[in-house]
Design a protein around this motif. Structure first.
Motif, PDB file in Angstrom:
ATOM      1  N   TYR A   1      21.930   4.272  33.184  1.00  0.00           N
ATOM      2  CA  TYR A   1      23.240   3.647  33.285  1.00  0.00           C
ATOM      3  C   TYR A   1      23.090   2.135  33.185  1.00  0.00           C
ATOM      4  N   ILE A   2      23.778   1.547  32.235  1.00  0.00           N
ATOM      5  CA  ILE A   2      23.811   0.097  32.086  1.00  0.00           C
ATOM      6  C   ILE A   2      25.249  -0.332  32.315  1.00  0.00           C
ATOM      7  N   PRO A   3      25.524  -1.078  33.372  1.00  0.00           N
ATOM      8  CA  PRO A   3      26.909  -1.481  33.643  1.00  0.00           C
ATOM      9  C   PRO A   3      27.504  -2.224  32.456  1.00  0.00           C
TER      10      PRO A   3
ATOM     11  N   HIS B   1      29.283   9.309  36.432  1.00  0.00           N
ATOM     12  CA  HIS B   1      28.894   8.164  35.605  1.00  0.00           C
ATOM     13  C   HIS B   1      30.120   7.411  35.091  1.00  0.00           C
ATOM     14  N   ILE B   2      31.145   8.144  34.727  1.00  0.00           N
ATOM     15  CA  ILE B   2      32.364   7.511  34.227  1.00  0.00           C
ATOM     16  C   ILE B   2      33.064   6.747  35.347  1.00  0.00           C
ATOM     17  N   ARG B   3      33.037   7.279  36.560  1.00  0.00           N
ATOM     18  CA  ARG B   3      33.586   6.543  37.710  1.00  0.00           C
ATOM     19  C   ARG B   3      32.837   5.230  37.920  1.00  0.00           C
ATOM     20  N   ALA B   4      31.511   5.257  37.781  1.00  0.00           N
ATOM     21  CA  ALA B   4      30.721   4.036  37.960  1.00  0.00           C
ATOM     22  C   ALA B   4      31.079   2.992  36.909  1.00  0.00           C
ATOM     23  N   ILE B   5      31.309   3.432  35.691  1.00  0.00           N
ATOM     24  CA  ILE B   5      31.715   2.513  34.627  1.00  0.00           C
ATOM     25  C   ILE B   5      33.084   1.920  34.943  1.00  0.00           C
ATOM     26  N   ALA B   6      34.033   2.777  35.324  1.00  0.00           N
ATOM     27  CA  ALA B   6      35.378   2.292  35.652  1.00  0.00           C
ATOM     28  C   ALA B   6      35.325   1.311  36.821  1.00  0.00           C
ATOM     29  N   ARG B   7      34.545   1.636  37.830  1.00  0.00           N
ATOM     30  CA  ARG B   7      34.409   0.759  39.003  1.00  0.00           C
ATOM     31  C   ARG B   7      33.856  -0.605  38.586  1.00  0.00           C
ATOM     32  N   SER B   8      32.856  -0.595  37.731  1.00  0.00           N
ATOM     33  CA  SER B   8      32.250  -1.836  37.257  1.00  0.00           C
ATOM     34  C   SER B   8      33.256  -2.687  36.485  1.00  0.00           C
ATOM     35  N   LEU B   9      34.034  -2.046  35.613  1.00  0.00           N
ATOM     36  CA  LEU B   9      35.047  -2.777  34.844  1.00  0.00           C
ATOM     37  C   LEU B   9      36.126  -3.349  35.753  1.00  0.00           C
ATOM     38  N   LEU B  10      36.626  -2.545  36.678  1.00  0.00           N
ATOM     39  CA  LEU B  10      37.673  -3.016  37.578  1.00  0.00           C
ATOM     40  C   LEU B  10      37.162  -4.161  38.452  1.00  0.00           C
TER      41      LEU B  10
ATOM     42  N   VAL C   1      41.966   4.894  40.097  1.00  0.00           N
ATOM     43  CA  VAL C   1      41.411   5.096  38.758  1.00  0.00           C
ATOM     44  C   VAL C   1      40.251   6.086  38.810  1.00  0.00           C
ATOM     45  N   GLU C   2      39.390   5.962  39.797  1.00  0.00           N
ATOM     46  CA  GLU C   2      38.265   6.893  39.915  1.00  0.00           C
ATOM     47  C   GLU C   2      38.751   8.330  40.098  1.00  0.00           C
ATOM     48  N   LEU C   3      39.735   8.533  40.948  1.00  0.00           N
ATOM     49  CA  LEU C   3      40.269   9.872  41.178  1.00  0.00           C
ATOM     50  C   LEU C   3      40.916  10.428  39.910  1.00  0.00           C
TER      51      LEU C   3
ATOM     52  N   GLU D   1      39.732  13.682  37.353  1.00  0.00           N
ATOM     53  CA  GLU D   1      40.558  14.850  37.021  1.00  0.00           C
ATOM     54  C   GLU D   1      40.630  15.085  35.517  1.00  0.00           C
ATOM     55  N   LEU D   2      40.777  14.000  34.743  1.00  0.00           N
ATOM     56  CA  LEU D   2      40.867  14.160  33.285  1.00  0.00           C
ATOM     57  C   LEU D   2      39.549  14.648  32.690  1.00  0.00           C
ATOM     58  N   VAL D   3      38.439  14.126  33.177  1.00  0.00           N
ATOM     59  CA  VAL D   3      37.139  14.572  32.685  1.00  0.00           C
ATOM     60  C   VAL D   3      36.880  16.020  33.103  1.00  0.00           C
TER      61      VAL D   3
END
Length: 141
Positions: free
Chosen positions: A4-6, A30-39, A51-53, A57-59
């Motif tokens: 994982y590379i932020p 992993h997608i939550r970590a990316i979203a968290r990093s962007l936010l 956003v994480e929640l 659900e979508l994934v």
């Protein structure tokens, strides 16, 4: 092994992030970590939990309902908020099953999305497939 590379290390202060992948049962983490990093980069900490929640659900819906599990996740910075889109090649539209029984194992994802997101929807994609998206606005919680 995938590393994982932020996103902030790759291109700081970008207005969007796009990821194409085949999802599995652990992809949402992993997608939550990316979203968290962007936010975090965008100073939208208030939106992180929502956003994480919602993206989880979508994934999860892609994992459960899309035969090849391939999708694209797009996170867009907007004035006052964020928009997240999950696009897949399956033409079957998600069902909003607001009447799930207490013993049902599924059917609550879109109900949950509707409860936490400020706005959401489903758009058909040319060539087949769909984009399920949601928006969260800063200060609306």
């Amino acid at each position: 092994m995938n590393e994982y590379i932020p996103p902030t290390c790759l291109a700081p202060f970008r207005a969007q992030y796009r990821l194409s992948l085949t999802v599995g049962t652990h992809s949402a983490r992993h997608i939550r970590a990316i979203a968290r990093s962007l936010l975090d980069e965008w100073g939208m900490h208030e939106l992180t939990d929502t956003v994480e929640l919602a993206v989880t659900e979508l994934v999860a819906n892609v994992v459960r309902h899309v035969p090849d599990r391939r999708c694209e996740v797009l996170v867009l910075r907007r004035t006052g908020g964020v928009r997240v889109e999950v696009t897949d090649g399956c033409g079957q539209l998600p069902a909003f099953a607001g009447q799930s029984g207490p013993e049902d194992e599924g059917g609550r994802g879109l109900v949950l999305l509707d409860a936490v997101a400020d706005k959401w929807g489903v758009d058909p994609v040319s060539g087949g497939g769909k984009a399920v998206w949601f928006e969260c606005w800063y200060g609306s919680s």
